[in-house]
Design an enzyme around this catalytic site. Structure first.
Site, mmCIF file in Angstrom:
data_model
loop_
_atom_site.group_PDB
_atom_site.id
_atom_site.type_symbol
_atom_site.label_atom_id
_atom_site.label_comp_id
_atom_site.label_asym_id
_atom_site.label_seq_id
_atom_site.Cartn_x
_atom_site.Cartn_y
_atom_site.Cartn_z
ATOM 1 N N GLY A 110 -41.060 60.505 67.323
ATOM 2 C CA GLY A 110 -41.133 59.344 66.534
ATOM 3 C C GLY A 110 -40.011 58.874 66.158
ATOM 4 N N LEU A 152 -38.749 55.923 66.778
ATOM 5 C CA LEU A 152 -39.385 55.328 68.614
ATOM 6 C C LEU A 152 -37.809 54.306 68.684
ATOM 7 C CD1 LEU A 152 -42.514 54.331 69.671
ATOM 8 C CD2 LEU A 152 -41.737 56.884 69.557
ATOM 9 N N HIS A 167 -36.888 55.320 73.864
ATOM 10 C CA HIS A 167 -38.341 55.503 73.911
ATOM 11 C C HIS A 167 -39.285 54.426 74.456
ATOM 12 C CE1 HIS A 167 -36.797 57.890 70.603
ATOM 13 N NE2 HIS A 167 -37.940 58.965 71.494
ATOM 14 N N LYS A 207 -31.705 61.159 78.945
ATOM 15 C CA LYS A 207 -30.538 62.218 77.774
ATOM 16 C C LYS A 207 -31.389 62.823 77.292
ATOM 17 C CE LYS A 207 -30.613 61.050 73.155
ATOM 18 N NZ LYS A 207 -30.643 62.367 72.608
ATOM 19 N N GLN A 257 -33.468 69.817 78.947
ATOM 20 C CA GLN A 257 -34.945 69.314 78.687
ATOM 21 C C GLN A 257 -36.199 69.006 79.726
ATOM 22 O OE1 GLN A 257 -37.204 67.941 74.945
ATOM 23 N NE2 GLN A 257 -37.851 66.510 76.096
ATOM 24 N N VAL A 271 -30.750 55.037 78.129
ATOM 25 C CA VAL A 271 -29.590 53.783 77.685
ATOM 26 C C VAL A 271 -29.417 54.359 76.019
ATOM 27 C CG1 VAL A 271 -31.360 51.694 76.892
ATOM 28 C CG2 VAL A 271 -32.636 53.227 77.585
ATOM 29 N N SER A 292 -32.551 58.847 68.422
ATOM 30 C CA SER A 292 -33.412 58.630 66.260
ATOM 31 C C SER A 292 -32.248 59.556 65.963
ATOM 32 C CB SER A 292 -34.689 59.483 66.579
ATOM 33 O OG SER A 292 -35.529 59.706 67.770
ATOM 34 N N ARG A 293 -30.981 60.660 66.104
ATOM 35 C CA ARG A 293 -30.751 60.989 65.081
ATOM 36 C C ARG A 293 -29.453 60.221 64.812
ATOM 37 N NH1 ARG A 293 -32.338 66.356 68.024
ATOM 38 N NH2 ARG A 293 -33.215 67.146 66.152
HETATM 39 O O1 PAF Z 1 -37.774 65.414 73.855
HETATM 40 C C1 PAF Z 1 -38.525 65.334 72.764
HETATM 41 O O2 PAF Z 1 -38.375 63.991 71.948
HETATM 42 C C2 PAF Z 1 -39.140 66.651 72.360
HETATM 43 O O3 PAF Z 1 -38.539 67.438 72.384
HETATM 44 C C3 PAF Z 1 -40.993 66.142 73.117
HETATM 45 C C4 PAF Z 1 -40.358 66.419 74.403
HETATM 46 C C5 PAF Z 1 -41.322 65.289 72.424
HETATM 47 C C6 PAF Z 1 -40.903 67.875 72.769
HETATM 48 O O4 PAF Z 1 -41.732 66.868 71.740
#
Ligand code: PAF
Length: 284
Positions: free
Chosen positions: A31, A33, A37, A154, A158, A181, A191-192
């Site tokens: 979220g 966003l 996103h 970004k 992950q 982006v 978001s941070r």
């Molecule tokens: O990248 C993120 O926002 C989170 O790590 C994810 C992939 C939604 C998992 O909680």
């Protein structure tokens, strides 16, 4: 656009779509966003018959001293953006819905990516973070059976770990990487960024500037990563606390000392108490 909170409900919707030969796109998010996103959601809407955006601040990927409680939650704004972009559903479960026995953390089945790729970069200071990410992403994929799932570049570590998990565990989903982006200033969208005061933001801009300095160094023919590291350090605001600045091969995340092939320069740094990450691909 509809908001669904229950696993069984979204499961039925996506399963019915698949039975009718409709493709499903999943955009996993926590979220709050932003335009980063939005680029993932737009791509999912363009490529699939049905798009589900999950909005879930996943407690098990936050360490005890991290920002789980104060992580920005802006569901009303997220709903507005998702419906403007043409997403079909937001899946926004409660922590209880996703993890009915969260209090008994030791009872939870976790998906653990290889230590080799978690004991580096962000994983070094965020112990257990990627186990939490892989576990929730596995659950989200099992719940929504997507044909495609969209992740931003970004969070490059992950993305690498999720792609590996999907391959190693034979998931039937295509992982679609989406470009990072940036603001016009160069700051990577996150978001941070919401936590940054104007002064902190000025300092934060030196993170992407340091990466751009590395890129231009490589373009001028510098290949030694020690020299590139030093170049970046001359740009980074002195008040910024560096967590890491590392160079890894784009293909397999092996650390590199000399840039001879596509390489990721990845950085994490604390601006005040806000931890930001960014990366750039060099040597292409
Ligand atoms: O990248 C993120 O926002 C989170 O790590 C994810 C992939 C939604 C998992 O909680």
């Amino acid at each position: 656009m509809k908001v669904i909170n229950k696993i069984e409900e979204i499961k039925k919707i996506t399963e019915d779509s698949k039975k009718n030969n409709k493709t499903v796109g999943l955009v996993p998010t926590m979220g709050c966003l932003h335009a980063g996103h939005a680029s993932l959601i737009k791509k999912s809407v363009a490529e699939n018959d049905l798009s589900v955006v999950s909005v879930f601040v996943n407690p098990i990927q936050f360490g005890p001293n991290e920002d789980y409680d104060k992580y920005p939650r802006t569901l009303d704004e997220d709903i507005k953006l998702c419906s403007e972009l043409g997403a079909d559903y937001i899946f926004a479960p409660s922590p209880q819905e996703m993890y009915p026995n969260l209090e008994k953390f030791s009872d939870l089945t976790m998906v653990a990516p290889p230590y080799k790729f978690t004991d580096m970069l962000c994983g070094k200071s965020r112990i257990g973070h990627f186990d939490g990410v892989c576990t929730v992403v596995t659950k989200l994929i099992n719940i929504t059976s997507p044909d495609r799932a969209y992740f931003g570049m970004k969070d490059i570590q992950q993305l690498f770990i999720i792609k590996k998990m999907v391959k190693d565990l034979n998931f039937s989903v295509e992982i679609v990487p989406c470009p990072l982006v940036r603001e016009e200033t160069g700051l990577a969208l996150s978001s941070r960024n919401k936590y940054l005061t104007p002064e902190a933001k000025t300092n934060a801009l030196t993170i992407s500037k340091a990466l751009f300095a590395i890129k231009s160094g490589v373009e001028r023919g510098i290949t030694d990563t020690k020299l590139l590291f030093d170049t970046a350090m001359t740009v980074l605001a002195p008040s910024i606390e560096l967590d890491y600045l590392e160079f890894v091969r784009a293909e397999d995340f092996e650390p590199v000392e000399s840039i001879t092939e596509p390489t990721i320069a990845a950085i994490a740094a604390k601006v005040g108490n806000v931890r930001l990450i960014d990366n750039i691909i060099i040597g292409e």
